[in-house]
Design a protein around this motif. Sequence first.
Motif, mmCIF file in Angstrom:
data_model
loop_
_atom_site.group_PDB
_atom_site.id
_atom_site.type_symbol
_atom_site.label_atom_id
_atom_site.label_comp_id
_atom_site.label_asym_id
_atom_site.label_seq_id
_atom_site.Cartn_x
_atom_site.Cartn_y
_atom_site.Cartn_z
ATOM 1 N N VAL A 254 39.848 32.318 48.012
ATOM 2 C CA VAL A 254 39.686 33.770 48.436
ATOM 3 C C VAL A 254 40.888 34.021 49.291
ATOM 4 C CG1 VAL A 254 38.428 35.487 49.688
ATOM 5 C CG2 VAL A 254 37.202 34.127 48.008
ATOM 6 N N ALA A 255 40.835 33.045 50.117
ATOM 7 C CA ALA A 255 41.752 33.152 51.220
ATOM 8 C C ALA A 255 43.234 33.454 50.637
ATOM 9 C CB ALA A 255 41.919 32.139 52.322
ATOM 10 N N HIS A 258 43.774 36.559 48.840
ATOM 11 C CA HIS A 258 44.020 37.715 49.857
ATOM 12 C C HIS A 258 45.157 37.612 50.326
ATOM 13 C CE1 HIS A 258 43.164 39.704 53.710
ATOM 14 N NE2 HIS A 258 42.394 40.483 53.215
ATOM 15 N N CYS A 261 47.443 39.598 47.950
ATOM 16 C CA CYS A 261 47.209 41.148 48.155
ATOM 17 C C CYS A 261 47.766 41.603 49.296
ATOM 18 C CB CYS A 261 45.754 41.168 48.262
ATOM 19 S SG CYS A 261 44.872 41.046 46.547
ATOM 20 N N ASP A 262 47.772 40.959 50.504
ATOM 21 C CA ASP A 262 48.410 41.372 52.006
ATOM 22 C C ASP A 262 49.976 41.571 51.643
ATOM 23 O OD1 ASP A 262 46.066 41.612 53.209
ATOM 24 O OD2 ASP A 262 46.460 39.825 54.212
ATOM 25 N N GLU A 265 50.607 44.685 49.362
ATOM 26 C CA GLU A 265 50.517 45.798 50.245
ATOM 27 C C GLU A 265 51.580 46.201 51.095
ATOM 28 O OE1 GLU A 265 46.677 45.103 52.043
ATOM 29 O OE2 GLU A 265 45.607 45.784 49.909
ATOM 30 N N HIS A 280 41.439 44.999 43.071
ATOM 31 C CA HIS A 280 40.583 44.400 42.543
ATOM 32 C C HIS A 280 40.990 43.236 42.040
ATOM 33 C CE1 HIS A 280 36.600 43.777 40.952
ATOM 34 N NE2 HIS A 280 37.154 43.359 39.708
ATOM 35 N N VAL A 281 40.687 42.005 42.944
ATOM 36 C CA VAL A 281 41.047 40.739 42.310
ATOM 37 C C VAL A 281 40.094 40.200 41.112
ATOM 38 C CG1 VAL A 281 41.402 38.214 42.994
ATOM 39 C CG2 VAL A 281 41.872 40.085 44.621
#
Length: 295
Positions: A254-255, A258, A261-262, A265, A280-281
Motif C-alpha cells: 500500500v505504501a 501511495h 499516487c503522490d 498528484e 482509485h488503485v
Amino acid sequence: MSRNLQVAAASVLIGLIVLGLKGAAYWVTGSIALLSDALESIINVAAALAAFIALRISGRPADDNHQYGHHKAEYFSAVLEGVLIVLAALSILREAYYGFLDPRFPDQPLNGMLLNGAATVINALWCMVLLRVGRAWRSPALVADGKHLMTDVITSIGVLAGFVLVPVTGWPQLDPLLAGLVALNILWTGWGLMRESVGGLMDAAPPPDVVARIRELVSTHAAGAIEAHDLRTRHAGRMTFVEFHLVVPGDMTVAAAHAICDRIENALETEMEDTVITIHVEPEAEAKHKGVVVL
C-alpha cells in the motif's frame, strides 16, 4: 479582497464611467445608434456587478452543503450576462425600428464622436486586461465580461463609422440601420456566452490539449504502475477535476502504491493550478490493457 474580486470591482467602476460618456454622447446627438451603444453599457454595468457577486460566492471554501466548493457560481454569472446581452439587443432592435420609421440627422455629431470615442478607447483597453487575466486565472466570469466588452468595442466602432457616413451620404436612415446591425452582432455574442457557460454547468471536459497533457503527465510519473484507465475530467470555474483508476502489481505494498499516487498528484498540481485529483488503485487483475500506458 482577492485579485479576481479587485478586477471585478474595477470593471464596475469602469463600466459606470463608460456609461456616463456614452449617455452624454446620446444626450447631445439624439442618435439611435448612440442610444443602442448606451443601452449596451447599462448591461455592462449590470453584468460587472453580477460577476463581482459570483466571484465572491465562488471564492468561498467548501462547506457541509457544498463539499466540492462553490466554483460553478461563475457560470451562473456568465449565463446571466448572456441573457442580459440578448435583452439589450432586443431593446436596441425596437429603438432601431422606430428610428427607421422616423429618421433624423444627429445633432452635434462631432461632440458625440469625441465622447463615444473616449468611451471606446477605455473599453478596448479594459477588455484586453479582462481577457488576459481571465484566461490566465481560468475565470469564466472575467472572460465573459471581457468578451462582452469586446462586442461593445465593435459596436462603438460601427457607430463611429456611421457618424461619418450619415452626413456624407445624406441618408439619415443609416443611423437606425446601423443600430439594428449592432443589435444582431450583440445577439450572436450573447448566444455564444450562454452556450459556453451551459457547457461548464453540464460538467464539460477541459479543452483537448489540456486532457492530452493530463494523460501525458500521468503516463510519465506513474513509474512502477502498470496502466491507468477510465480517466475522466471536468472543469468548474477555475477548478479542474481529474479522476482515474491506477493499476499496480498485485504484490505491491500500500505504501508503494501511495507513493506513486503522490508523485502523479504532485506533477499535476505543479503544472496545473487548482486541480482536484482522485485516484482509485487496483491490482493487476483489473487491468483493461487500454487507456494511459505507463512509460
